[in-house]
Design a protein around this motif. Structure first.
Motif, short mmCIF file in Angstrom:
data_model
loop_
_atom_site.label_atom_id
_atom_site.label_comp_id
_atom_site.label_asym_id
_atom_site.label_seq_id
_atom_site.Cartn_x
_atom_site.Cartn_y
_atom_site.Cartn_z
N SER A 64 55.46 -31.85 -24.34
CA SER A 64 55.85 -32.13 -25.71
C SER A 64 54.87 -33.20 -26.21
O SER A 64 54.22 -33.06 -27.37
CB SER A 64 57.33 -32.81 -25.59
OG SER A 64 58.40 -31.98 -25.16
N ARG A 108 52.28 -32.41 -29.33
CA ARG A 108 52.29 -32.93 -30.59
C ARG A 108 50.73 -33.12 -31.09
O ARG A 108 50.49 -33.38 -32.39
CB ARG A 108 53.10 -34.39 -30.37
CG ARG A 108 53.49 -34.88 -31.47
CD ARG A 108 54.22 -36.37 -31.43
NE ARG A 108 55.48 -35.79 -30.46
CZ ARG A 108 55.76 -35.90 -29.36
NH1 ARG A 108 54.94 -36.59 -28.64
NH2 ARG A 108 57.01 -35.60 -28.78
N GLY A 136 51.09 -31.27 -34.51
CA GLY A 136 51.34 -32.28 -35.35
C GLY A 136 50.36 -32.16 -36.69
O GLY A 136 50.55 -32.44 -37.77
N ARG A 152 56.54 -30.63 -36.28
CA ARG A 152 57.33 -31.82 -35.65
C ARG A 152 57.39 -31.24 -34.25
O ARG A 152 58.16 -30.39 -33.95
CB ARG A 152 58.52 -32.31 -36.23
CG ARG A 152 57.98 -32.66 -37.67
CD ARG A 152 59.21 -33.54 -38.27
NE ARG A 152 60.38 -32.61 -38.34
CZ ARG A 152 61.34 -33.37 -39.22
NH1 ARG A 152 61.13 -34.32 -39.93
NH2 ARG A 152 62.53 -32.45 -39.55
N ASN A 188 58.49 -37.91 -37.96
CA ASN A 188 58.71 -37.08 -36.60
C ASN A 188 59.31 -38.09 -35.85
O ASN A 188 58.60 -39.16 -35.32
CB ASN A 188 57.34 -36.51 -36.23
CG ASN A 188 57.42 -35.86 -34.76
OD1 ASN A 188 56.42 -35.41 -34.39
ND2 ASN A 188 58.78 -35.66 -34.55
N ARG A 204 59.53 -38.73 -32.59
CA ARG A 204 58.80 -38.13 -31.63
C ARG A 204 59.45 -37.88 -29.96
O ARG A 204 59.50 -37.09 -29.25
CB ARG A 204 57.54 -38.48 -31.37
CG ARG A 204 57.36 -40.01 -30.93
CD ARG A 204 55.93 -40.36 -31.27
NE ARG A 204 55.04 -40.06 -30.09
CZ ARG A 204 54.84 -40.24 -28.83
NH1 ARG A 204 55.49 -41.21 -28.39
NH2 ARG A 204 53.84 -39.43 -28.14
#
Length: 255
Positions: free
Chosen positions: A174, A178, A182, A187, A243, A245
């Protein structure tokens, strides 16, 4: 009063692991706020029951039986989703298995099942649907990839080494995704629940470890699947430039 989840209306979501637990709860909540939901899991009967409940409540759901450990099955599932709903703009990787045992037991069958589902299965879904997400973002729409990892990704628990390793892989994936997605306005959110009441505990075939889990739930008052679904709904309904995150959600009593 403004609906805090209004940004979910008219979105198209794919949810893996939708037959039970966090996946099921997430599907019901997203559908309740106006999203079309594609329900992906192995147990077609459970998906059919869930779809009926969602539709009875005025939502729209698609039953997509699939096995994430089989590439051909995931490919067929993606084709079914695209035929019925078109491209998706919200993906929730909720499928997972937890099979704790001491590493010295050498349960290679369990290791492979966790790797195939928790890591490779998530990658297959990402590969199949990230093009949808990037296309949605290019068109100016909100696009979300949500991976459900675990607090076990970075807090070690005895006898959960391989499960924790699979979740650490998902957490790292993840973070890395990103950096790729991103900049394309997609997102990526990684959610790490602590002790949560799901079907994962029923996967445990070690009586001693199963009993320990039962005791922890009583002592810590674990989270519910709805608690995690609520976090997902909140996260994915924020303005598209925001986002969230990384979300770590623990029972208040869990250190």
């Amino acid at each position: 009063m403004t609906n805090p989840y209004e940004n979910l209306n008219a979105r198209t979501a794919l949810i893996t692991g939708a037959a039970s637990g966090m996946g099921e709860a997430t599907a019901r909540l997203l559908a309740a706020h106006g999203a079309r939901v594609a329900l992906l899991a192995r147990r077609a009967d459970r998906l059919t029951e869930l779809a009926a409940k969602i539709e009875a409540d005025g939502g729209r759901a698609l039953v997509v039986p699939a096995d994430l450990t089989d590439q051909a099955s995931v490919d067929a599932a993606a084709e079914r989703v695209h035929t019925a709903f078109g491209p998706v703009d919200l993906v929730v990787n909720a499928a997972g298995v937890m099979l704790p045992n001491p590493v010295t037991d050498g349960r290679a069958d369990e290791w492979q099942r966790m790797l195939d589902t928790n890591v490779t299965g998530a990658l297959r879904v990402i590969r199949a649907f990230v093009p949808d997400l990037t296309a949605a973002a290019r068109a100016g729409r909100t696009a979300d990839l949500v991976n459900i990892s675990s607090i076990g990704a970075h807090v070690p628990f005895p006898n959960y080494a391989v499960y924790g390793a699979t979740k650490a892989a998902l957490t790292y994936l993840s973070q890395s995704l990103r950096t790729e997605l991103g900049p394309l306005d997609v997102r990526v959110t990684n959610i790490e629940p602590g002790l949560t009441d799901t079907e994962l505990a029923s996967h445990v075939d070690n009586a001693e470890l199963s009993g320990q889990l039962d005791g922890m739930f009583e002592a810590l008052i674990g989270l519910t699947s709805h608690d995690i679904a609520d976090l997902i709904a909140y996260t994915t309904s924020r303005p598209r430039h925001v986002n969230l995150r990384q979300v770590i959600a623990l029972p208040t009593r869990q250190a």
